[in-house]
Design an enzyme around this catalytic site. Structure first.
Site, PDB file in Angstrom:
ATOM      1  N   PRO A 256       6.702   2.618  -4.915  1.00 39.84           N
ATOM      2  CA  PRO A 256       7.412   1.705  -4.003  1.00 39.84           C
ATOM      3  C   PRO A 256       8.345   2.456  -3.059  1.00 39.84           C
ATOM      4  O   PRO A 256       8.796   1.895  -2.060  1.00 39.84           O
ATOM      5  CB  PRO A 256       8.191   0.783  -4.944  1.00 39.84           C
ATOM      6  CG  PRO A 256       8.166   1.416  -6.283  1.00 39.84           C
ATOM      7  CD  PRO A 256       7.001   2.346  -6.327  1.00 39.84           C
TER       8      PRO A 256
ATOM      9  N   ASP B 111     -10.755  -7.867  13.399  1.00 38.79           N
ATOM     10  CA  ASP B 111      -9.795  -8.371  12.415  1.00 38.79           C
ATOM     11  C   ASP B 111      -8.364  -8.264  12.909  1.00 38.79           C
ATOM     12  O   ASP B 111      -8.065  -7.478  13.802  1.00 38.79           O
ATOM     13  CB  ASP B 111      -9.902  -7.568  11.131  1.00 38.79           C
ATOM     14  CG  ASP B 111     -11.026  -8.063  10.243  1.00 38.79           C
ATOM     15  OD1 ASP B 111     -11.395  -9.235  10.372  1.00 38.79           O
ATOM     16  OD2 ASP B 111     -11.526  -7.266   9.428  1.00 38.79           O
TER      17      ASP B 111
ATOM     18  N   ARG C 158     -13.731  -0.806   3.664  1.00 37.90           N
ATOM     19  CA  ARG C 158     -14.369  -1.765   4.576  1.00 37.90           C
ATOM     20  C   ARG C 158     -14.395  -1.268   6.013  1.00 37.90           C
ATOM     21  O   ARG C 158     -15.107  -1.818   6.845  1.00 37.90           O
ATOM     22  CB  ARG C 158     -13.730  -3.148   4.475  1.00 37.90           C
ATOM     23  CG  ARG C 158     -12.335  -3.239   5.031  1.00 37.90           C
ATOM     24  CD  ARG C 158     -11.651  -4.484   4.530  1.00 37.90           C
ATOM     25  NE  ARG C 158     -12.259  -5.737   4.979  1.00 37.90           N
ATOM     26  CZ  ARG C 158     -12.135  -6.241   6.190  1.00 37.90           C
ATOM     27  NH1 ARG C 158     -11.433  -5.605   7.095  1.00 37.90           N
ATOM     28  NH2 ARG C 158     -12.706  -7.375   6.528  1.00 37.90           N
TER      29      ARG C 158
ATOM     30  N   GLU D  36       8.563   3.723 -15.700  1.00 36.51           N
ATOM     31  CA  GLU D  36       9.520   3.885 -14.594  1.00 36.51           C
ATOM     32  C   GLU D  36       8.946   4.739 -13.468  1.00 36.51           C
ATOM     33  O   GLU D  36       9.617   5.000 -12.468  1.00 36.51           O
ATOM     34  CB  GLU D  36      10.822   4.527 -15.095  1.00 36.51           C
ATOM     35  CG  GLU D  36      11.633   3.637 -16.022  1.00 36.51           C
ATOM     36  CD  GLU D  36      12.000   2.313 -15.384  1.00 36.51           C
ATOM     37  OE1 GLU D  36      12.315   2.287 -14.187  1.00 36.51           O
ATOM     38  OE2 GLU D  36      11.954   1.289 -16.099  1.00 36.51           O
TER      39      GLU D  36
HETATM   40  N1  SAH Z   1      11.135   2.422 -11.287  1.00 39.05           N
HETATM   41  C1  SAH Z   1      10.347   2.426 -10.100  1.00 39.05           C
HETATM   42  C2  SAH Z   1       9.195   1.450 -10.190  1.00 39.05           C
HETATM   43  C3  SAH Z   1       8.151   1.881 -11.132  1.00 39.05           C
HETATM   44  S1  SAH Z   1       6.859   0.735 -11.208  1.00 39.05           S
HETATM   45  C4  SAH Z   1      11.220   2.035  -8.934  1.00 39.05           C
HETATM   46  O1  SAH Z   1      12.114   1.219  -9.128  1.00 39.05           O
HETATM   47  O2  SAH Z   1      10.970   2.511  -7.814  1.00 39.05           O
HETATM   48  C5  SAH Z   1       5.608   1.687 -11.978  1.00 39.05           C
HETATM   49  C6  SAH Z   1       4.509   2.198 -11.073  1.00 39.05           C
HETATM   50  O3  SAH Z   1       3.928   1.137 -10.363  1.00 39.05           O
HETATM   51  C7  SAH Z   1       4.962   3.185 -10.025  1.00 39.05           C
HETATM   52  O4  SAH Z   1       4.993   4.501 -10.524  1.00 39.05           O
HETATM   53  C8  SAH Z   1       3.912   3.034  -8.955  1.00 39.05           C
HETATM   54  O5  SAH Z   1       2.801   3.868  -9.188  1.00 39.05           O
HETATM   55  C9  SAH Z   1       3.489   1.587  -9.118  1.00 39.05           C
HETATM   56  N2  SAH Z   1       4.081   0.719  -8.083  1.00 39.05           N
HETATM   57  C10 SAH Z   1       5.016  -0.215  -8.288  1.00 39.05           C
HETATM   58  N3  SAH Z   1       5.321  -0.837  -7.150  1.00 39.05           N
HETATM   59  C11 SAH Z   1       4.547  -0.297  -6.188  1.00 39.05           C
HETATM   60  C12 SAH Z   1       4.407  -0.519  -4.801  1.00 39.05           C
HETATM   61  N4  SAH Z   1       5.125  -1.427  -4.157  1.00 39.05           N
HETATM   62  N5  SAH Z   1       3.515   0.228  -4.142  1.00 39.05           N
HETATM   63  C13 SAH Z   1       2.782   1.163  -4.763  1.00 39.05           C
HETATM   64  N6  SAH Z   1       2.868   1.415  -6.072  1.00 39.05           N
HETATM   65  C14 SAH Z   1       3.754   0.698  -6.797  1.00 39.05           C
END
Ligand code: SAH
Length: 456
Positions: A91, A171, A156, A118
Site C-alpha cells: 500500500p 475503454d 488484456r 504486516e
Molecule cells: N502493515 C502494512 C499493510 C500490510 S497488508 C501497512 O500498513 O502498510 C499485507 C500485505 O498485503 C502487504 O504486504 C501487501 O503485499 C498487500 N497489500 C495490502 N494492501 C495493499 C494495496 N493497497 N496494494 C497492494 N498490496 C497491498
C-alpha cells in the site's frame, strides 16, 4: 508479440492459480498468450517448521515476513526461468493505473511479490525489487488480490487476449492524443460512454433513442459527447487543462429578440455588459434582428448587427479566422460546459480545435423565459464535441460560480414589482457575463510569448 509471463510469489499460490483459470485470462493461458507461475514462499523456508514470519524488531503487534524465504524464492525462479521485472505489492507504493498497465504490457517477464501479515522485511523493497505498486489507498490482508488485478489489467492489453482488439483502445482511461492544432502537445483520457442492451424497455426505463435509430454517425457523435460529459462530471482530472491563448480575441454578444422592446431596459443592460466586457479585456457586440441599435448605451453604432451570422462574417474578416460561438447559460441541444476548463476542452476537441480563433459568448438578453433563446432557436439538430450546431453556436457555457443557474433564472424571469427575491434581469445578466468572462480570463495562458512561438 510472443507470450508474457507473470511470476507470482505468495503464501497462497493455489488461490491465485484458481482464480486465473476462469474468464479471458484463463483462455489466454490456454492459448499460451500469457503464462502465470505461482511460487510458494514456504517452500523456501529453511527450518523444519517452514517458518516464513517472525516478530518485528522493536516490538509491536503482528508478524513480519522474513527476508530469507522471499529472496530464496526469487533467486530460484530466476535461475529456473530467467530474470524478471520485480514488483513488490504494497500500500506504500505508487498507485497502479492504466498508464502503468500500458507500460507493463510491454514487459515480457513480470514478478509480483505478495506480502501477508504486516508485510515483508523492508530490505526486500530496498534491495531486491525494481518497483513497488499499490492497488489503492486501502489495506488488503495480502498482495494476492492486487497481483490478480494487475495481471488482468495488463494481460488484456496484450495482442490477442481480448476478442476485439479495438475495445481496449476505447475503454475508459485509454490515453488519446488531444493535441489541438494551435495548442501544445497534449494527452488526456476519457471515461467511456455508457452502454445499453436489450430489452429496449425495462419497467418503464427506456434507452437513449439515438442508439435505436441505427445511424452510425449519430451514434458515434452521441458516444463522444457522453464520454466527454461523464469525464468532466466525474473525473475532470483526466482531461487536459487547456489555456485560452493570450491573444485570442474575446467577445461578448448581447443578443436581443426581434422587435422593439423597452429601450430603456436594453440601454441599461448594454451599459452593464459593456462594463463587464471592458473589465475582462473583451469587446461587446449587440445583435438585434430588425431592431435599431439602442442609443447612448456606450457602444458604437458599428458594434450593432442584425444577426449572429452577420457578426460572424465581420469577425472572420477582422481576425482572419472563423469565430467560435458559444451560448452563455444552459441551452438545449448544445453540449453544456460548466466552467471555463471544460469549455476550452470542448472547443479544442471539436471542429477545427482552434482555440486562438475569436471566442464569442452569446447572451440571450430579452427576458422572455429562455436564457438560451438564440441557441435553442438556432440548433434544431445534433450536437456533440465534434459537431457544429446550425446557426454557428457550438456549445453552451455556464460559469462554475456563483450558482449560474440562479443567475440564469433570474435573468429569464420577467421582473415583477413585488418580487425582490432573485436578482433582477439587468444585474443578473451583467453578473453572469462578468463571472463567465472572469473565468475565461483566469484561463488565459500565462506564457503568451511561448505560445505565439509555437503557433508560428
Ligand atoms: N502493515 C502494512 C499493510 C500490510 S497488508 C501497512 O500498513 O502498510 C499485507 C500485505 O498485503 C502487504 O504486504 C501487501 O503485499 C498487500 N497489500 C495490502 N494492501 C495493499 C494495496 N493497497 N496494494 C497492494 N498490496 C497491498
Amino acid at each position: 508479440m510472443s507470450g508474457q509471463t507473470f511470476e507470482v510469489f505468495s503464501l497462497f499460490p493455489d488461490a491465485v492459480a484458481g482464480f486465473l483459470r476462469g474468464g479471458l485470462v484463463g483462455k489466454a493461458l490456454a492459448r499460451e498468450l500469457v503464462s502465470v507461475h505461482c511460487t510458494d514462499y514456504r517452500e523456501f523456508a529453511t527450518d523444519r517448521y517452514r517458518t516464513v514470519d517472525d516478530a518485528p524488531y522493536g516490538g509491536g503487534p503482528g508478524m513480519v515476513m522474513k527476508i530469507e524465504p522471499v529472496v530464496a524464492a526469487l533467486e530460484h525462479v530466476t535461475r529456473l526461468r530467467g530474470p524478471m521485472h520485480r514488483i513488490l505489492l504494497t500500500p506504500a507504493g505508487p498507485r497502479f493505473d492504466q498508464r502503468v498497465a500500458e507500460r507493463l504490457a510491454a514487459v515480457p517477464r513480470i514478478g509480483l511479490l505478495c506480502g501477508r501479515y504486516e508485510g515483508i522485511d523492508d530490505r526486500v523493497r530496498e534491495h531486491f525489487v525494481d518497483e513497488c505498486l499499490s492497488l489503492g489507498d486501502f489495506v488488503l490482508n495480502g498482495g494476492e488480490v492486487a497481483a490478480l488485478a494487475i495481471i488482468e489489467a495488463v494481460a488484456r492489453l496484450r495482442e490477442g487476449v481480448l476478442g476485439n482488439p479495438e475495445s481496449a483502445a476505447r475503454d475508459s482511461f485509454s490515453l488519446q492524443d488531444m493535441s489541438s492544432p494551435t495548442g501544445s502537445k497534449e494527452q488526456g483520457a476519457w471515461l467511456e460512454h455508457p452502454h445499453f442492451t436489450r430489452p429496449p424497455e425495462f419497467r418503464g426505463l427506456g434507452v437513449p433513442e439515438v442508439l435505436l435509430a441505427g445511424d452510425h454517425a449519430d451514434v458515434a457523435r452521441w458516444r463522444r459527447e457522453q464520454a466527454w460529459r461523464r469525464t468532466w462530471a466525474l473525473r475532470p482530472d483526466l482531461r487536459p487543462q487547456r489555456a485560452l491563448p493570450d491573444d485570442a480575441p474575446l467577445y461578448l454578444v448581447a443578443h436581443f429578440a426581434a422587435g422593439e422592446k423597452d429601450m430603456s431596459e436594453r440601454t441599461a443592460l448594454i451599459a452593464a455588459l459593456a462594463a463587464a466586457a471592458g473589465e475582462a479585456g473583451a469587446e461587446l457586440r449587440v445583435v438585434s434582428p430588425g431592431g435599431r441599435p439602442p442609443e447612448g448605451a456606450g457602444v458604437a453604432r458599428a458594434a450593432h448587427f442584425r444577426s449572429l451570422k452577420d457578426l460572424a462574417r465581420e469577425l472572420r474578416r477582422r481576425h482572419g479566422a472563423a469565430p467560435r460561438l458559444v451560448a452563455l447559460g444552459p441551452a438545449s441541444d448544445l453540449p453544456l460546459a460548466r466552467g471555463a476548463a471544460p469549455l476550452l476542452d470542448l472547443l479544442a476537441a471539436s471542429g477545427a480545435g482552434d482555440l486562438s480563433a475569436p471566442l464569442v459568448l452569446v447572451l440571450a438578453c430579452e427576458a422572455t423565459g429562455d436564457l438560451a433563446r438564440p441557441a435553442a432557436n438556432a440548433s434544431q439538430g445534433r450536437s456533440g464535441p465534434s459537431s457544429t450546431a446550425p446557426g454557428g453556436l457550438e456549445a453552451a457555457f455556464s460559469p462554475v460560480s456563483p450558482r449560474p443557474s440562479r443567475l440564469a433564472s433570474g435573468l429569464a424571469e420577467t421582473p415583477s414589482m413585488n418580487d425582490s427575491s432573485g436578482p433582477q434581469p439587468v444585474q443578473a445578466a451583467a453578473l453572469l457575463a462578468a463571472v463567465a468572462l472572469a473565468e475565461l480570463k483566469s484561463r488565459r495562458s500565462t506564457h503568451p510569448s511561448e505560445l505565439r512561438h509555437e503557433q508560428q
